[in-house]
Design a protein around this motif. Sequence first.
Motif, PDB file in Angstrom:
ATOM      1  N   ASN A 159       0.829  -1.208   0.000  1.00  0.00           N
ATOM      2  CA  ASN A 159       0.000   0.000   0.000  1.00  0.00           C
ATOM      3  C   ASN A 159       0.860   1.254   0.000  1.00  0.00           C
ATOM      4  O   ASN A 159       0.540   2.250  -0.648  1.00  0.00           O
ATOM      5  CB  ASN A 159      -0.939   0.004   1.212  1.00  0.00           C
ATOM      6  N   TYR A 160       1.967   1.187   0.735  1.00  0.00           N
ATOM      7  CA  TYR A 160       2.904   2.324   0.737  1.00  0.00           C
ATOM      8  C   TYR A 160       3.452   2.555  -0.675  1.00  0.00           C
ATOM      9  O   TYR A 160       3.486   3.687  -1.162  1.00  0.00           O
ATOM     10  CB  TYR A 160       4.051   2.059   1.717  1.00  0.00           C
ATOM     11  N   LEU A 161       3.839   1.437  -1.336  1.00  0.00           N
ATOM     12  CA  LEU A 161       4.402   1.567  -2.678  1.00  0.00           C
ATOM     13  C   LEU A 161       3.399   2.167  -3.659  1.00  0.00           C
ATOM     14  O   LEU A 161       3.767   2.893  -4.575  1.00  0.00           O
ATOM     15  CB  LEU A 161       4.864   0.199  -3.202  1.00  0.00           C
ATOM     16  N   ARG A 162       2.111   1.846  -3.476  1.00  0.00           N
ATOM     17  CA  ARG A 162       1.124   2.378  -4.426  1.00  0.00           C
ATOM     18  C   ARG A 162       0.574   3.740  -3.994  1.00  0.00           C
ATOM     19  O   ARG A 162      -0.325   4.294  -4.609  1.00  0.00           O
ATOM     20  CB  ARG A 162      -0.007   1.382  -4.655  1.00  0.00           C
ATOM     21  N   GLY A 163       1.126   4.269  -2.908  1.00  0.00           N
ATOM     22  CA  GLY A 163       0.762   5.625  -2.484  1.00  0.00           C
ATOM     23  C   GLY A 163      -0.479   5.689  -1.614  1.00  0.00           C
ATOM     24  O   GLY A 163      -0.982   6.776  -1.351  1.00  0.00           O
ATOM     25  N   ALA A 164      -0.981   4.509  -1.184  1.00  0.00           N
ATOM     26  CA  ALA A 164      -2.147   4.511  -0.290  1.00  0.00           C
ATOM     27  C   ALA A 164      -1.634   4.591   1.147  1.00  0.00           C
ATOM     28  O   ALA A 164      -1.645   3.609   1.899  1.00  0.00           O
ATOM     29  CB  ALA A 164      -2.982   3.263  -0.517  1.00  0.00           C
ATOM     30  N   TYR A 165      -1.171   5.785   1.504  1.00  0.00           N
ATOM     31  CA  TYR A 165      -0.434   5.939   2.763  1.00  0.00           C
ATOM     32  C   TYR A 165      -1.300   5.688   3.999  1.00  0.00           C
ATOM     33  O   TYR A 165      -0.823   5.125   4.988  1.00  0.00           O
ATOM     34  CB  TYR A 165       0.192   7.324   2.831  1.00  0.00           C
ATOM     35  N   ASN A 166      -2.566   6.123   3.941  1.00  0.00           N
ATOM     36  CA  ASN A 166      -3.416   5.903   5.121  1.00  0.00           C
ATOM     37  C   ASN A 166      -3.613   4.417   5.391  1.00  0.00           C
ATOM     38  O   ASN A 166      -3.600   3.968   6.534  1.00  0.00           O
ATOM     39  CB  ASN A 166      -4.771   6.580   4.927  1.00  0.00           C
ATOM     40  N   LYS A 167      -3.815   3.650   4.300  1.00  0.00           N
ATOM     41  CA  LYS A 167      -3.995   2.205   4.467  1.00  0.00           C
ATOM     42  C   LYS A 167      -2.697   1.565   4.945  1.00  0.00           C
ATOM     43  O   LYS A 167      -2.721   0.610   5.731  1.00  0.00           O
ATOM     44  CB  LYS A 167      -4.461   1.592   3.146  1.00  0.00           C
ATOM     45  N   ALA A 168      -1.582   2.075   4.460  1.00  0.00           N
ATOM     46  CA  ALA A 168      -0.289   1.551   4.903  1.00  0.00           C
ATOM     47  C   ALA A 168      -0.105   1.793   6.402  1.00  0.00           C
ATOM     48  O   ALA A 168       0.293   0.891   7.144  1.00  0.00           O
ATOM     49  CB  ALA A 168       0.841   2.209   4.115  1.00  0.00           C
ATOM     50  N   VAL A 169      -0.438   3.007   6.844  1.00  0.00           N
ATOM     51  CA  VAL A 169      -0.328   3.329   8.274  1.00  0.00           C
ATOM     52  C   VAL A 169      -1.225   2.408   9.086  1.00  0.00           C
ATOM     53  O   VAL A 169      -0.811   1.827  10.109  1.00  0.00           O
ATOM     54  CB  VAL A 169      -0.710   4.818   8.530  1.00  0.00           C
ATOM     55  N   GLU A 170      -2.450   2.255   8.593  1.00  0.00           N
ATOM     56  CA  GLU A 170      -3.431   1.416   9.299  1.00  0.00           C
ATOM     57  C   GLU A 170      -2.905  -0.022   9.435  1.00  0.00           C
ATOM     58  O   GLU A 170      -2.980  -0.629  10.503  1.00  0.00           O
ATOM     59  CB  GLU A 170      -4.716   1.435   8.472  1.00  0.00           C
ATOM     60  N   ASP A 171      -2.362  -0.571   8.339  1.00  0.00           N
ATOM     61  CA  ASP A 171      -1.872  -1.947   8.365  1.00  0.00           C
ATOM     62  C   ASP A 171      -0.629  -2.101   9.235  1.00  0.00           C
ATOM     63  O   ASP A 171      -0.498  -3.070   9.982  1.00  0.00           O
ATOM     64  CB  ASP A 171      -1.562  -2.425   6.938  1.00  0.00           C
ATOM     65  N   TYR A 172       0.285  -1.152   9.137  1.00  0.00           N
ATOM     66  CA  TYR A 172       1.484  -1.255   9.991  1.00  0.00           C
ATOM     67  C   TYR A 172       1.086  -1.212  11.464  1.00  0.00           C
ATOM     68  O   TYR A 172       1.644  -1.930  12.289  1.00  0.00           O
ATOM     69  CB  TYR A 172       2.474  -0.133   9.667  1.00  0.00           C
ATOM     70  N   GLY A 229       8.660   0.129   9.332  1.00  0.00           N
ATOM     71  CA  GLY A 229       7.822   0.288   8.137  1.00  0.00           C
ATOM     72  C   GLY A 229       6.850   1.432   8.292  1.00  0.00           C
ATOM     73  O   GLY A 229       6.642   2.222   7.367  1.00  0.00           O
ATOM     74  N   LEU A 230       6.274   1.554   9.484  1.00  0.00           N
ATOM     75  CA  LEU A 230       5.306   2.620   9.748  1.00  0.00           C
ATOM     76  C   LEU A 230       5.886   3.999   9.446  1.00  0.00           C
ATOM     77  O   LEU A 230       5.178   4.922   9.028  1.00  0.00           O
ATOM     78  CB  LEU A 230       4.872   2.538  11.221  1.00  0.00           C
ATOM     79  N   LEU A 231       7.203   4.132   9.641  1.00  0.00           N
ATOM     80  CA  LEU A 231       7.831   5.445   9.418  1.00  0.00           C
ATOM     81  C   LEU A 231       7.727   5.882   7.952  1.00  0.00           C
ATOM     82  O   LEU A 231       7.662   7.075   7.668  1.00  0.00           O
ATOM     83  CB  LEU A 231       9.312   5.394   9.815  1.00  0.00           C
ATOM     84  N   LEU A 232       7.700   4.911   7.050  1.00  0.00           N
ATOM     85  CA  LEU A 232       7.713   5.261   5.621  1.00  0.00           C
ATOM     86  C   LEU A 232       6.469   6.052   5.197  1.00  0.00           C
ATOM     87  O   LEU A 232       6.605   7.149   4.645  1.00  0.00           O
ATOM     88  CB  LEU A 232       7.890   3.999   4.771  1.00  0.00           C
ATOM     89  N   PRO A 233       5.256   5.525   5.429  1.00  0.00           N
ATOM     90  CA  PRO A 233       4.089   6.333   5.041  1.00  0.00           C
ATOM     91  C   PRO A 233       3.960   7.614   5.861  1.00  0.00           C
ATOM     92  O   PRO A 233       3.488   8.634   5.339  1.00  0.00           O
ATOM     93  CB  PRO A 233       2.901   5.395   5.284  1.00  0.00           C
ATOM     94  N   GLU A 241       4.948  12.634  14.170  1.00  0.00           N
ATOM     95  CA  GLU A 241       4.554  11.236  14.405  1.00  0.00           C
ATOM     96  C   GLU A 241       5.696  10.308  14.032  1.00  0.00           C
ATOM     97  O   GLU A 241       5.978   9.323  14.726  1.00  0.00           O
ATOM     98  CB  GLU A 241       3.308  10.898  13.577  1.00  0.00           C
ATOM     99  N   ALA A 242       6.363  10.611  12.911  1.00  0.00           N
ATOM    100  CA  ALA A 242       7.477   9.778  12.467  1.00  0.00           C
ATOM    101  C   ALA A 242       8.611   9.849  13.486  1.00  0.00           C
ATOM    102  O   ALA A 242       9.211   8.830  13.855  1.00  0.00           O
ATOM    103  CB  ALA A 242       7.958  10.244  11.099  1.00  0.00           C
ATOM    104  N   SER A 243       8.881  11.059  13.967  1.00  0.00           N
ATOM    105  CA  SER A 243       9.947  11.255  14.941  1.00  0.00           C
ATOM    106  C   SER A 243       9.663  10.460  16.214  1.00  0.00           C
ATOM    107  O   SER A 243      10.543   9.772  16.759  1.00  0.00           O
ATOM    108  CB  SER A 243      10.058  12.757  15.237  1.00  0.00           C
ATOM    109  N   SER A 244       8.416  10.527  16.672  1.00  0.00           N
ATOM    110  CA  SER A 244       8.034   9.813  17.886  1.00  0.00           C
ATOM    111  C   SER A 244       8.195   8.303  17.702  1.00  0.00           C
ATOM    112  O   SER A 244       8.730   7.612  18.581  1.00  0.00           O
ATOM    113  CB  SER A 244       6.578  10.163  18.235  1.00  0.00           C
ATOM    114  N   SER A 245       7.762   7.787  16.543  1.00  0.00           N
ATOM    115  CA  SER A 245       7.867   6.347  16.286  1.00  0.00           C
ATOM    116  C   SER A 245       9.330   5.915  16.169  1.00  0.00           C
ATOM    117  O   SER A 245       9.720   4.861  16.693  1.00  0.00           O
ATOM    118  CB  SER A 245       7.128   5.980  14.997  1.00  0.00           C
TER     119      SER A 245
END
Lengths: 203, 324
Positions: A68-81, A97-101, A110-114
Amino acid sequence: MKAVRSSVLFVVVVFLLVARVSHAEDGWSESYRLEALAKYKDAVRVMDKLIKKEPQNDFAISRRAWLNYLRGAYNKAVEDYRKAIRLNPKSLDARLGLLLPLLAQQRWREASSSAKGVLKEAPLNYYAHVRLMSSEAGERKWQTLADHAARVAAYYPSDATVQIYLARANARLKNTRAAREAYKRVLERIPGHVEATRFLNAK
Amino acid sequence: MKFNKPGRSVIFTALCLLASNRVLAGEGDWYINAGVEGVYINYNGSPRYESLLGIGGFFQADYLERASFIVGYNHNYRTYQSAASAPGDMNENVFFVSGKGNFHPGDWPGPLSVRLDGYSGSDKYGSFEVAGIPGRRTVNMVDDFTVISPMVSYLNYARTFYLDLGYSYSSYRFGGTSLITLPQDIDVSQWTPTVGFAFNQSRDWLRFRAYLINLSNSDRVNGRDSTSALETKWTHWFVDTPGGLDSLTLNLLLGERIYAVDSDSYTVYSTPDMQKSLLAIDGEWMLGENARLLAEVGYTKYEDVVLAEDYNSTHFYLQWSYNW
């Protein structure tokens, strides 16, 4: 006769089990094949079927997050991670992985915290450091980034990415000499690096 | 919406909780930002005003990029001409609170934000004497106002396109002595559709905001029932930050705007003066990683709608803020 019947039944059951496993393996290989062809949406559909069968498989969910991250569906990627992390809270893979989206969405805090959460458990994790640097650059915390990159560069002396962050931070801080030194080190690791060459030729 | 003493205690307690939460969280998920500001306005040709001096401050607590809470206070002191038509000097106190949540719905290519602001203020005019009234001739006037201002906004993840729709409902209630005829109360509703986009590799940002204002029937605005204006803001971010200058913003307002609510600066324009045009430029300096300084100078043309006279003003604004 009864023994023969039992044997036939046994063979049929084994065949069905093998066929099921084989099908499952086909699903995985199909998802890798589709990913290699950059058909990420199709690969996600394949993973959907696998996850339907094994909803607790955190690796399958992480893999769908990645696709999902690769296809640009970032919200779904976040949800799945996040789902994968809930299933396996120790998974550094899912937390990295969560950091990527999050970074793709410019959710720097959020990325910094993770990333800091990962570094608490794995203080020298390369990906956590580099992704945290990306977040620091996004927040334009140049001094923090310069200090951070300089620290990490000592642990990964062959790495060019950390040197690039170090150079960029020093350039923004107008520490031209330090930026030039860092860009020179980038060129030692990646000869012809465009950004480093451009900076060294311009200044 | 008024901040009586218990109300202020609640806010203070909430701020303490937010601050302590941040410490307890340990991972720095709360981001605290606070600032102080000052403004000076010099009026030219106004039949009423001489100058305005204002000070204020705000406290902001953000939870990552998910939510943001702000409380603030402004005090403005406006001096009046000594003409008979003018009341005494005005003291204005305004409290404001703001809450904002960011959401990431499904396949949307950017976050959706929902924001709700509230203002509570009063313009208290100094005592003045009214000719022709025997005995008690001193008059006091207070104009209380309350504003509720929701907004929905969208910004794509690449931060190159922005949309918002804001609404403000303002209620002004005059009180004080009954020795003179007081101005009528007035209710104001304001819509502010906004669109913005980035260009020049996101180093420039252009934003257009329409102010569509409806006024209830009131003698305060000389029978006007609506006004409209277009605000254009152009911001340029510097890569090399000359002299520490991070960005410059040019702000141009054309049209007519009265009793407006500016959601960018948390400003309520609470006096009956029609803004007919505004030109301002502001610069923002980053002072290290944590502090910033914002300076603005601007020129505004007005019409006093009651006295039907034009005048103008020059303003200077400074804001210093620090984040932890």
